[in-house]
Design an enzyme around this catalytic site. Sequence first.
Site, PDB file in Angstrom:
ATOM      1  N   TRP A 174       5.529 -56.482  -3.788  1.00  0.00           N
ATOM      2  CA  TRP A 174       6.178 -56.941  -5.021  1.00  0.00           C
ATOM      3  C   TRP A 174       5.638 -56.084  -6.185  1.00  0.00           C
ATOM      4  CZ3 TRP A 174       4.026 -58.558  -9.552  1.00  0.00           C
ATOM      5  CH2 TRP A 174       4.940 -59.003 -10.525  1.00  0.00           C
ATOM      6  N   ASP A 189      19.234 -65.314 -17.816  1.00  0.00           N
ATOM      7  CA  ASP A 189      18.555 -65.304 -16.512  1.00  0.00           C
ATOM      8  C   ASP A 189      18.250 -66.735 -16.070  1.00  0.00           C
ATOM      9  OD1 ASP A 189      16.315 -64.433 -14.464  1.00  0.00           O
ATOM     10  OD2 ASP A 189      17.235 -62.564 -15.135  1.00  0.00           O
ATOM     11  N   LYS A 212      23.902 -61.589 -11.926  1.00  0.00           N
ATOM     12  CA  LYS A 212      22.684 -61.119 -11.255  1.00  0.00           C
ATOM     13  C   LYS A 212      22.440 -62.079 -10.095  1.00  0.00           C
ATOM     14  CE  LYS A 212      17.745 -60.402 -12.317  1.00  0.00           C
ATOM     15  NZ  LYS A 212      16.778 -60.478 -13.438  1.00  0.00           N
ATOM     16  N   ASP A 231      20.164 -63.171  -7.291  1.00  0.00           N
ATOM     17  CA  ASP A 231      18.734 -63.039  -6.980  1.00  0.00           C
ATOM     18  C   ASP A 231      18.416 -63.714  -5.641  1.00  0.00           C
ATOM     19  OD1 ASP A 231      16.055 -62.490  -7.364  1.00  0.00           O
ATOM     20  OD2 ASP A 231      15.873 -63.551  -9.273  1.00  0.00           O
ATOM     21  N   MET A 232      17.263 -63.395  -5.082  1.00  0.00           N
ATOM     22  CA  MET A 232      16.818 -64.003  -3.816  1.00  0.00           C
ATOM     23  C   MET A 232      15.299 -63.868  -3.796  1.00  0.00           C
ATOM     24  SD  MET A 232      16.338 -62.675  -0.264  1.00  0.00           S
ATOM     25  CE  MET A 232      16.487 -63.473   1.303  1.00  0.00           C
ATOM     26  N   ASP A 250      10.358 -55.861 -10.466  1.00  0.00           N
ATOM     27  CA  ASP A 250       9.910 -56.684 -11.592  1.00  0.00           C
ATOM     28  C   ASP A 250       8.829 -55.979 -12.397  1.00  0.00           C
ATOM     29  OD1 ASP A 250      11.606 -58.769 -11.293  1.00  0.00           O
ATOM     30  OD2 ASP A 250      10.233 -60.028 -10.159  1.00  0.00           O
TER      31      ASP A 250
HETATM   32  C1  DGJ Z   1      13.032 -62.452  -9.888  1.00  0.00           C
HETATM   33  C2  DGJ Z   1      13.753 -61.375 -10.616  1.00  0.00           C
HETATM   34  O1  DGJ Z   1      13.372 -60.129 -10.134  1.00  0.00           O
HETATM   35  C3  DGJ Z   1      13.487 -61.520 -12.106  1.00  0.00           C
HETATM   36  O2  DGJ Z   1      14.096 -60.466 -12.795  1.00  0.00           O
HETATM   37  C4  DGJ Z   1      13.975 -62.848 -12.577  1.00  0.00           C
HETATM   38  O3  DGJ Z   1      15.370 -62.906 -12.465  1.00  0.00           O
HETATM   39  C5  DGJ Z   1      13.319 -63.952 -11.783  1.00  0.00           C
HETATM   40  N1  DGJ Z   1      13.457 -63.745 -10.376  1.00  0.00           N
HETATM   41  C6  DGJ Z   1      13.906 -65.287 -12.156  1.00  0.00           C
HETATM   42  O4  DGJ Z   1      13.430 -66.296 -11.394  1.00  0.00           O
END
Ligand code: DGJ
Length: 734
Positions: free
Chosen positions: A198, A365, A475, A477-478, A547
Amino acid sequence: MITYHEQERIFKLDTPNTSYLIGIVDEENFIGHIYYGKRLKDADVSYLMRTEEAPFVPGRNNRERCAFYDCFPFEYPAGGTGDCRESCLSVRSAGGHAGAMLSYVSYEILEGKPELAGLPATFGTAGECITLKLLCEDRHVGMQVELLYTVFQDVDVVTRSVKITNTGKEHFYLTKVCSACLDMDNRDYDMISLHGSWGRERHIQRKTLGYGIQNVSSLRGESSHQDHPFLALVEKSATQENGEVYAMNFVYSGNFRAQAEVTQFDYVRMSMGIHPENFCWKLEAGESFQAPEVVMLYTDKGLDAMTNAFHKLYRKHLIRGEYRNKKRPILINNWEATYFAFDTEKLLSIAKEASGLGIEMLVMDDGWFGKRNTDECALGDWQVNEEKLKGGLKYLVDEVNKLGLKFGIWFEPEMVSPDSDLYRAHPDWALAIPGRPAAQARQQYVLDLSRKEVADYIYEMVASVLRSANIEYVKWDMNRPLTDIGSYGLPADRQGEICHRFMLAVYEMQNRLIKEFPYLLLENCSSGGARFDPGMLYYSPQIWCSDDTDAIERLEIQEGTAMLYPLSTMGAHVSDCPNHAIGRVTPFETRGLVALAGTFGYELDVTRIPEEDRKMIPEQVALYHQYNDLIREGDYYRIASYSQNHKFDCWQVVDEDKKESLVTFVQVMCRANFKSRRILLKGLSEETRYEVCFVNETKIQPKVYSGDTLMKAGLLIPEQQGDFRARLIHLTAK
Ligand code: DGJ
């Protein structure tokens, strides 16, 4: 581009600069791999299969059948019958036996490229590409196998996939199905892969390929932060500009394994496919299984050539939709600005400030739905939280639109929080092994999307939000891997299908989404960049890279990512300092120039950043508008790598006509008493004279040099005082 040489029983597949040859051998119709490399004039190089050397082919000398199997270069090796290298296909019969051997039956040559049912894949029209379908069988198992190979007219790749059909009367189980295999001589290769974590995705790793098995893989149900569905074997001496490269990249987003096995005879078997661990697919009589696609690439021109072939293929033959060739709106995302602490008023204040600076879209977000004020609850409850968004979502979107901005929204459709109305109503909708409490990650479970009713329900929830207002970006996300792989919806002998069924359901949901909302800009994301792969690019033209938005950390992340994927796909934002992931402070200009090499956007509270930073935004926005066409479409060259030299980083893009180029130079650490750096540019026309202009630097006068000089003698980049300083250099043909 594809020819069959009947007498020699050889298939020859040609791309502009490479050839791939397959031979049918012996009365038993073994399918052998003959050659993959520089384009050949002749087809008959079948001596490379060494069938004249002991141990002979079985039809001529059955005494050494095992020895033959164990060294013959198979095009698609099935295991358990004598080839003791790792196979590509394992089948367990209803009687419990493993073992298969494929023999050739027939072939077809198809104009264009067939779609792969339910899966992402590269595409091309008749005229752009041509496909060879080899039909093989194992009569003992009652199985037909179709090997598909496509070659493209404009790019040096061969794409491969495999379809298996049960032609017998009883069911059998597939316990391993790779999508591609390459048996060849080992020429003392290095192995290049992408490794990470990560916040540290896709760092390049290069090491010596030794005897035995070496692989990279994911068992996380996603292509992952840690390893990447990519593998290259390169000559020891290969550099960015020179040397042989064999590469494979998987058009798939779930569990995978990419492997190289160096054998006793100094042969290497390179393979790629769905990871066999926990994979077991039951095929009833008459049913088929379609394995995902592998992109295979050969070049003798080093890593830059590999990169540009992948970029071209993905830009022209993988990415779809309205935004595939378009500039993307410059977005501002509120995640690092507010995390969960926002409401309509706060978002509108960001939007108002942003609109005055030239930003074009506000992305809301995580945290707008259910009772989601922390990451501990509410995933699955996709109803707008009207306590936060007073007046509702449509009001907010309309107000943002009135400010001249588009509106985008975040979802995490594959997940459910234990503390959610959805989980309370349907606890059996989460993946779990009955009787064993499932592991939580980020306090959430994974939904069992292998169940159609679950996928349909979630799709409807997401779609009804999108239908309710003018939302132009999603967006997706997962944020956790798949574990506790059990489904209440599948029988015992189909539990081994869950991970792949999950992936198929995600693909299906994203396909529905982009069909129902064709104007939508979809950006995939997975806890940063854990699902940045060609499979996802088929649905979304861009993916959030990491991130970690620190400009210096991003150098290595973006270098590894851009080694395979076009700059237009790399989600990159300017964020605030000290950086939220690592606490480093870098100049705002540098953050801008590093993000410019990706999709470009902002992830900060624009109402609260220092005034001198805010003032720079219109200038950065202007740079984006001026150079994004070039960055999105241009050829990409790696000039220097901070990850290797630990001093500076440099990359370059050049337009197709070689009339314009942009160089980004990042000096990481400043040193005392140091002179300028000399960099050798690439990809220019030797004959053309270029005006070289240091963008927005009035103290350095533009100068004119020939492409020949810039590429051979180089360009001097003056030393700057201060760490983490970046420069943009624009070249235009005179
Ligand atoms: C992980 C994403 O990579 C972030 O940019 C953000 O959207 C968070 N999740 C939100 O929980």
